[in-house]
Design an enzyme around this catalytic site. Structure first.
Site, PDB file in Angstrom:
ATOM      1  N   SER A  99      32.546  40.973  39.763  1.00 29.12           N
ATOM      2  CA  SER A  99      33.359  40.915  38.550  1.00 29.12           C
ATOM      3  C   SER A  99      32.523  40.726  37.304  1.00 29.12           C
ATOM      4  CB  SER A  99      34.394  39.793  38.605  1.00 29.12           C
ATOM      5  OG  SER A  99      33.731  38.552  38.574  1.00 29.12           O
ATOM      6  N   TYR A 144      35.973  44.419  37.452  1.00 31.66           N
ATOM      7  CA  TYR A 144      37.212  43.825  36.950  1.00 31.66           C
ATOM      8  C   TYR A 144      36.875  42.574  36.153  1.00 31.66           C
ATOM      9  CZ  TYR A 144      36.678  40.840  41.065  1.00 31.66           C
ATOM     10  OH  TYR A 144      36.184  39.981  42.013  1.00 31.66           O
TER      11      TYR A 144
END
Length: 126
Positions: free
Chosen positions: A25, A58
């Site tokens: 991430s 993300y």
């Protein structure tokens, strides 16, 4: 017909951390996420201005007003502290929605604090 358009952009974000062993991430200061309308766990596209790398991951939240931009997991191989990034999100629109939509453009300083915002990219001239 559906088209994919730029939804939001954090322009010239500065990498503050890389965490190879973190569970993937990109951690982004929560204030920046909120201002740019980026949801936690939303897919983000990252364009590294320093080395030319482009990758998808993300977003996760980092502490409010911390200035943190931490590239984590395998993506940590694609950035170094101090690298400048463009972080973008995209959304799919019907043609009828396009005329009224404007992206959220957030411009950052060297410490990842907002210098100004906008909703249109200037026309490039020769």
């Amino acid at each position: 017909m559906y088209l994919t358009l730029l939804k939001s952009k954090l322009h010239r974000a500065c990498v503050t951390h890389i965490e190879l062993e973190y569970e993937g991430s990109c951690a982004i200061d929560s204030v920046l996420l909120s201002t740019a309308g980026i949801q936690e766990y939303e897919q983000i596209h990252i364009y590294n201005l320093t080395n030319g790398e482009r990758f998808v991951t993300y977003a996760i939240r980092a502490e409010d007003n911390s200035g943190i931009i931490s590239v984590n997991g395998a993506a940590a191989h694609k950035a170094c502290p101090g690298d400048r990034l463009i972080i973008c999100t995209y959304a799919v629109f019907e043609r009828s929605e396009m005329d009224s939509f404007k992206p959220l453009l957030i411009y950052l300083d060297d410490r990842n604090f907002i210098t100004h915002t906008g909703n249109a990219i200037p026309v490039q001239v020769a």
